[in-house]
Design a protein around this motif. Structure first.
Motif, mmCIF file in Angstrom:
data_model
loop_
_atom_site.group_PDB
_atom_site.id
_atom_site.type_symbol
_atom_site.label_atom_id
_atom_site.label_comp_id
_atom_site.label_asym_id
_atom_site.label_seq_id
_atom_site.Cartn_x
_atom_site.Cartn_y
_atom_site.Cartn_z
ATOM 1 N N ILE A 100 -0.844 -6.056 -8.439
ATOM 2 C CA ILE A 100 -0.576 -5.200 -7.270
ATOM 3 C C ILE A 100 -1.533 -4.025 -7.246
ATOM 4 N N THR A 101 -1.788 -3.436 -8.426
ATOM 5 C CA THR A 101 -2.693 -2.289 -8.511
ATOM 6 C C THR A 101 -4.116 -2.668 -8.115
ATOM 7 N N VAL A 102 -4.578 -3.819 -8.572
ATOM 8 C CA VAL A 102 -5.941 -4.249 -8.253
ATOM 9 C C VAL A 102 -6.070 -4.599 -6.772
ATOM 10 N N LEU A 103 -5.093 -5.305 -6.237
ATOM 11 C CA LEU A 103 -5.213 -5.817 -4.870
ATOM 12 C C LEU A 103 -4.707 -4.876 -3.773
ATOM 13 N N PHE A 104 -3.712 -4.052 -4.082
ATOM 14 C CA PHE A 104 -3.054 -3.312 -3.003
ATOM 15 C C PHE A 104 -2.977 -1.804 -3.212
ATOM 16 N N TYR A 105 -2.125 -1.365 -4.129
ATOM 17 C CA TYR A 105 -1.884 0.071 -4.294
ATOM 18 C C TYR A 105 -1.376 0.376 -5.697
ATOM 19 N N LYS A 106 -1.285 1.659 -6.002
ATOM 20 C CA LYS A 106 -0.875 2.148 -7.319
ATOM 21 C C LYS A 106 0.657 2.122 -7.422
ATOM 22 N N ILE A 107 1.197 1.096 -8.019
ATOM 23 C CA ILE A 107 2.649 0.956 -8.148
ATOM 24 C C ILE A 107 3.148 1.859 -9.286
ATOM 25 N N ARG A 152 9.064 11.183 -9.301
ATOM 26 C CA ARG A 152 7.723 10.656 -9.010
ATOM 27 C C ARG A 152 7.282 11.058 -7.605
ATOM 28 N N LEU A 153 8.234 11.060 -6.664
ATOM 29 C CA LEU A 153 7.911 11.455 -5.290
ATOM 30 C C LEU A 153 7.668 12.958 -5.191
ATOM 31 N N LEU A 154 8.529 13.766 -5.825
ATOM 32 C CA LEU A 154 8.386 15.219 -5.763
ATOM 33 C C LEU A 154 7.111 15.702 -6.445
ATOM 34 N N LEU A 155 6.665 14.977 -7.453
ATOM 35 C CA LEU A 155 5.422 15.333 -8.145
ATOM 36 C C LEU A 155 4.187 14.842 -7.390
ATOM 37 N N ASP A 156 4.415 14.188 -6.263
ATOM 38 C CA ASP A 156 3.335 13.577 -5.476
ATOM 39 C C ASP A 156 2.513 12.592 -6.305
ATOM 40 N N ALA A 157 3.159 11.979 -7.282
ATOM 41 C CA ALA A 157 2.483 10.973 -8.094
ATOM 42 C C ALA A 157 2.444 9.628 -7.371
ATOM 43 N N VAL A 180 3.927 7.437 -3.481
ATOM 44 C CA VAL A 180 4.591 7.437 -2.176
ATOM 45 C C VAL A 180 5.764 6.462 -2.268
ATOM 46 N N GLU A 181 6.577 6.437 -1.221
ATOM 47 C CA GLU A 181 7.813 5.654 -1.259
ATOM 48 C C GLU A 181 7.593 4.176 -1.595
ATOM 49 N N ARG A 182 6.610 3.537 -0.983
ATOM 50 C CA ARG A 182 6.421 2.101 -1.226
ATOM 51 C C ARG A 182 6.039 1.822 -2.678
ATOM 52 N N GLU A 183 5.337 2.743 -3.333
ATOM 53 C CA GLU A 183 4.953 2.557 -4.728
ATOM 54 C C GLU A 183 6.169 2.680 -5.648
ATOM 55 N N VAL A 184 7.065 3.590 -5.308
ATOM 56 C CA VAL A 184 8.291 3.784 -6.085
ATOM 57 C C VAL A 184 9.242 2.606 -5.877
ATOM 58 N N LEU A 185 9.488 2.257 -4.631
ATOM 59 C CA LEU A 185 10.383 1.138 -4.337
ATOM 60 C C LEU A 185 9.817 -0.184 -4.853
ATOM 61 N N GLY A 186 8.515 -0.355 -4.714
ATOM 62 C CA GLY A 186 7.867 -1.555 -5.253
ATOM 63 C C GLY A 186 8.056 -1.652 -6.756
ATOM 64 N N GLY A 187 7.993 -0.515 -7.434
ATOM 65 C CA GLY A 187 8.210 -0.495 -8.879
ATOM 66 C C GLY A 187 9.614 -0.946 -9.253
ATOM 67 N N TYR A 188 10.620 -0.413 -8.562
ATOM 68 C CA TYR A 188 11.994 -0.852 -8.818
ATOM 69 C C TYR A 188 12.123 -2.361 -8.626
ATOM 70 N N LEU A 189 11.565 -2.840 -7.536
ATOM 71 C CA LEU A 189 11.673 -4.266 -7.195
ATOM 72 C C LEU A 189 10.985 -5.141 -8.246
ATOM 73 N N VAL A 190 9.766 -4.791 -8.623
ATOM 74 C CA VAL A 190 9.028 -5.571 -9.623
ATOM 75 C C VAL A 190 9.769 -5.562 -10.962
#
Length: 173
Positions: free
Chosen positions: A93-100, A145-150, A152-162
């Motif tokens: 996911i990190t290579v192809l799309f975004y920073k999960i 993770r969101l409050l630290l601006d580390a 965005v929502e899709r990266e956080v939710l994607g992490g939970y899902l993965v």
């Protein structure tokens, strides 16, 4: 469930878990920083996450093989396999799309572990409160993770899902 750390096998299991899931990955990432392969430990640039993710997935998969051969605790080797697969998926996911978010991958995996344990009746007592606190903790990690601006929502939710899906699927099979 995991044996007593006071027994020789329990101490060996605890040491092996610590070595493969924390110490070796940490040493490898520190060496990468000292050698200039990564700019910082936050790995904000998603391109710099590739080598650390490859190394961490290797250590988890190595631990899976070692635990499968050396210990008769199947759930622990399954946790290592699930974590290794989750980090491999995070790498793709990190290579192809975004920073999960690797933090929420870990929390999603932990929620899956406890959820599966409840489903199959592993706990000998009611752990509903523990499970609720775990869900709350997972939410706090994502919020942080969101409050630290580390992330965005899709990266956080994607992490939970993965994390949840990889761990749960490993337990099912």
């Amino acid at each position: 469930m995991f044996g007593s750390p006071t027994t020789p096998q329990g101490a060996q299991l605890l040491a092996s878990t610590f070595l493969n899931s924390f110490l070796l990955p940490t040493i490898f990432i520190v060496l990468m920083r000292l050698l200039g392969f990564i700019d910082d430990f936050q790995l904000e640039d998603r391109r710099q996450r590739v080598l650390p993710f490859m190394a961490v997935s290797f250590f988890f998969l190595w631990a899976y093989i070692a635990f499968k051969q050396a210990f008769s605790i199947e759930i622990l080797s399954d946790v290592m396999l699930g974590a290794g697969i989750a980090v491999c998926v995070a790498l793709v996911i990190t290579v192809l799309f975004y920073k999960i978010s690797i933090h929420t991958i870990g929390m999603g995996g932990l929620v899956a572990l406890v959820f599966y344990s409840i489903l199959v009746g592993i706990p000998t007592h009611n752990i509903t409160w523990f499970f609720c606190l775990l869900i709350l903790s997972a939410g706090l990690v994502g919020t942080a993770r969101l409050l630290l601006d580390a992330h965005v929502e899709r990266e956080v939710l994607g992490g939970y899902l993965v994390g949840f899906c990889c761990m749960f699927v490993v337990f099912l099979f």
